[in-house]
Design a protein around this motif. Structure first.
Motif, PDB file in Angstrom:
ATOM      1  N   LYS A  63       0.813  -1.219   0.000  1.00 15.52           N
ATOM      2  CA  LYS A  63       0.000   0.000   0.000  1.00 15.52           C
ATOM      3  C   LYS A  63       0.847   1.269   0.000  1.00 15.52           C
ATOM      4  N   TYR A  64       2.151   1.144   0.198  1.00 14.37           N
ATOM      5  CA  TYR A  64       3.021   2.321   0.218  1.00 14.37           C
ATOM      6  C   TYR A  64       3.782   2.500  -1.099  1.00 14.37           C
ATOM      7  N   CYS A  65       4.469   1.446  -1.551  1.00 12.82           N
ATOM      8  CA  CYS A  65       5.286   1.594  -2.766  1.00 12.82           C
ATOM      9  C   CYS A  65       4.597   1.017  -4.008  1.00 12.82           C
ATOM     10  N   ARG A  66       3.495   0.307  -3.854  1.00 12.01           N
ATOM     11  CA  ARG A  66       2.670  -0.246  -4.931  1.00 12.01           C
ATOM     12  C   ARG A  66       3.388  -1.334  -5.743  1.00 12.01           C
ATOM     13  N   LYS A  67       4.413  -1.962  -5.175  1.00 14.23           N
ATOM     14  CA  LYS A  67       5.081  -3.090  -5.831  1.00 14.23           C
ATOM     15  C   LYS A  67       4.467  -4.384  -5.298  1.00 14.23           C
ATOM     16  N   TYR A  68       4.538  -5.449  -6.094  1.00 18.99           N
ATOM     17  CA  TYR A  68       3.950  -6.723  -5.697  1.00 18.99           C
ATOM     18  C   TYR A  68       4.824  -7.438  -4.670  1.00 18.99           C
ATOM     19  N   ILE A  69       4.161  -7.938  -3.621  1.00 20.65           N
ATOM     20  CA  ILE A  69       4.827  -8.711  -2.571  1.00 20.65           C
ATOM     21  C   ILE A  69       3.950  -9.912  -2.243  1.00 20.65           C
ATOM     22  N   SER A  70       4.481 -10.849  -1.481  1.00 19.13           N
ATOM     23  CA  SER A  70       3.721 -12.032  -1.088  1.00 19.13           C
ATOM     24  C   SER A  70       2.548 -11.622  -0.211  1.00 19.13           C
ATOM     25  N   GLU A  71       1.469 -12.359  -0.332  1.00 21.44           N
ATOM     26  CA  GLU A  71       0.272 -12.090   0.459  1.00 21.44           C
ATOM     27  C   GLU A  71       0.556 -12.279   1.946  1.00 21.44           C
ATOM     28  N   LYS A  72       1.499 -13.158   2.292  1.00 24.98           N
ATOM     29  CA  LYS A  72       1.803 -13.456   3.687  1.00 24.98           C
ATOM     30  C   LYS A  72       2.902 -12.575   4.269  1.00 24.98           C
ATOM     31  N   ALA A  73       3.448 -11.652   3.493  1.00 25.53           N
ATOM     32  CA  ALA A  73       4.554 -10.815   3.958  1.00 25.53           C
ATOM     33  C   ALA A  73       4.098  -9.876   5.064  1.00 25.53           C
ATOM     34  N   LYS A  74       4.948  -9.727   6.078  1.00 23.23           N
ATOM     35  CA  LYS A  74       4.658  -8.774   7.152  1.00 23.23           C
ATOM     36  C   LYS A  74       5.292  -7.421   6.861  1.00 23.23           C
ATOM     37  N   ARG A  75       6.398  -7.460   6.101  1.00 25.63           N
ATOM     38  CA  ARG A  75       7.065  -6.239   5.674  1.00 25.63           C
ATOM     39  C   ARG A  75       7.309  -6.308   4.180  1.00 25.63           C
ATOM     40  N   CYS A  76       7.278  -5.157   3.548  1.00 24.76           N
ATOM     41  CA  CYS A  76       7.546  -5.079   2.119  1.00 24.76           C
ATOM     42  C   CYS A  76       9.049  -5.220   1.893  1.00 24.76           C
ATOM     43  N   VAL A  77       9.436  -6.067   0.947  1.00 23.63           N
ATOM     44  CA  VAL A  77      10.854  -6.251   0.658  1.00 23.63           C
ATOM     45  C   VAL A  77      11.431  -5.071  -0.106  1.00 23.63           C
ATOM     46  N   ASN A  78      10.581  -4.245  -0.702  1.00 19.95           N
ATOM     47  CA  ASN A  78      11.054  -3.120  -1.502  1.00 19.95           C
ATOM     48  C   ASN A  78      11.229  -1.854  -0.671  1.00 19.95           C
ATOM     49  N   CYS A  79      10.193  -1.489   0.099  1.00 26.67           N
ATOM     50  CA  CYS A  79      10.271  -0.240   0.864  1.00 26.67           C
ATOM     51  C   CYS A  79      10.370  -0.483   2.367  1.00 26.67           C
ATOM     52  N   THR A  80      10.382  -1.710   2.806  1.00 24.41           N
ATOM     53  CA  THR A  80      10.500  -2.156   4.200  1.00 24.41           C
ATOM     54  C   THR A  80       9.406  -1.628   5.122  1.00 24.41           C
ATOM     55  N   SER A  81       8.282  -1.229   4.576  1.00 24.94           N
ATOM     56  CA  SER A  81       7.186  -0.764   5.430  1.00 24.94           C
ATOM     57  C   SER A  81       6.428  -1.973   5.973  1.00 24.94           C
ATOM     58  N   TRP A  82       5.881  -1.811   7.190  1.00 24.81           N
ATOM     59  CA  TRP A  82       5.090  -2.864   7.802  1.00 24.81           C
ATOM     60  C   TRP A  82       3.732  -2.920   7.110  1.00 24.81           C
ATOM     61  N   GLN A  83       3.266  -4.124   6.827  1.00 26.98           N
ATOM     62  CA  GLN A  83       2.004  -4.288   6.124  1.00 26.98           C
ATOM     63  C   GLN A  83       0.803  -4.337   7.059  1.00 26.98           C
ATOM     64  N   ASP A  84       1.058  -4.477   8.366  1.00 26.60           N
ATOM     65  CA  ASP A  84      -0.057  -4.537   9.305  1.00 26.60           C
ATOM     66  C   ASP A  84      -0.416  -3.163   9.874  1.00 26.60           C
ATOM     67  N   GLY A  85       0.210  -2.109   9.377  1.00 27.88           N
ATOM     68  CA  GLY A  85      -0.135  -0.745   9.784  1.00 27.88           C
ATOM     69  C   GLY A  85       0.548  -0.262  11.035  1.00 27.88           C
ATOM     70  N   ARG A  86       1.637  -0.856  11.462  1.00 27.74           N
ATOM     71  CA  ARG A  86       2.342  -0.426  12.693  1.00 27.74           C
ATOM     72  C   ARG A  86       2.809   1.019  12.585  1.00 27.74           C
ATOM     73  N   GLU A  87       3.252   1.423  11.408  1.00 27.68           N
ATOM     74  CA  GLU A  87       3.766   2.776  11.257  1.00 27.68           C
ATOM     75  C   GLU A  87       2.658   3.808  11.379  1.00 27.68           C
ATOM     76  N   GLU A  88       1.454   3.448  10.979  1.00 28.37           N
ATOM     77  CA  GLU A  88       0.323   4.385  11.068  1.00 28.37           C
ATOM     78  C   GLU A  88      -0.152   4.513  12.508  1.00 28.37           C
ATOM     79  N   GLN A  89      -0.032   3.467  13.314  1.00 30.10           N
ATOM     80  CA  GLN A  89      -0.479   3.499  14.704  1.00 30.10           C
ATOM     81  C   GLN A  89       0.401   4.406  15.555  1.00 30.10           C
ATOM     82  N   GLY A  90       1.687   4.473  15.230  1.00 30.36           N
ATOM     83  CA  GLY A  90       2.623   5.271  16.028  1.00 30.36           C
ATOM     84  C   GLY A  90       2.448   6.762  15.816  1.00 30.36           C
ATOM     85  N   GLN A  91       1.769   7.184  14.791  1.00 30.84           N
ATOM     86  CA  GLN A  91       1.660   8.614  14.481  1.00 30.84           C
ATOM     87  C   GLN A  91       0.480   9.242  15.152  1.00 30.84           C
TER      88      GLN A  91
END
Length: 183
Positions: free
Chosen positions: A155-183
């Protein structure tokens, strides 16, 4: 026959032992390379792939394409369908395409638009791709190992990643929204 002195004999024995060690080491290295499990698996896989390709090509050539060739606008074998873009010196105006076969046109130096051959290869590709997908799906149902893995867009870099990934391998953002909760 003259005899060699002791130093020369020792030198030759050492050279023979060194050559024997190098030969044994090279043979062990080759057997470790050529007879490893994964190399043998790849060889068996390639042999099976060649056999599978021959079966798929036969399916397309002998069963599917003759049925497709029965369509009203395809009056002969599909891989022989062609159009002449520029005719050669032996062009025969009494035949609709000017030549009986594509090979005859090419031998005459004509510029040929071989759309039938292209369509033949596209159908072959689609049949092989469908068969491989079916085999992978059957394997996935029979085992817990998925060959066909579902991918989603990050949802951040719009590149394809595995459905089961917890972090994006391209932009290293968390897929479960951890970064949005901290703000």
């Amino acid at each position: 026959m003259p005899r060699l002195d002791e130093n020369t004999q020792q030198y030759l024995r050492d050279a023979e032992a060194g050559a024997r060690q190098h030969t044994i080491r090279a043979l062990e290295s080759f057997t470790n390379f050529a007879l490893r499990d994964n190399v043998l698996e790849v060889a068996v896989g390639l042999i099976l792939a060649v056999s599978f390709t021959a079966c798929a090509n036969s399916l397309v050539t002998d069963i599917i394409l003759p049925i497709i060739s029965l369509l009203p606008f395809l009056s002969r074998n599909l891989d022989e369908k062609f159009a002449i873009l520029k005719h050669g010196p032996n062009y025969n105006g009494t035949i609709s395409t000017g030549y009986n076969t594509k090979d005859q046109a090419l031998a005459d130096g004509a510029v040929v638009f071989a759309y039938g051959s292209f369509f033949d290869k596209v159908v072959r590709f689609l049949v092989i791709a469908f068969a491989l997908w079916a085999i992978a799906s059957l394997y996935s149902r029979g085992t817990d190992d998925n060959i066909v893995k579902r991918q989603v867009k990050c949802k951040y870099c719009r590149k394809y990643i595995s459905e089961k990934a917890k972090r994006c391998v391209n932009c290293t953002s968390w897929q479960d929204g951890r970064e949005e909760q901290g703000q």
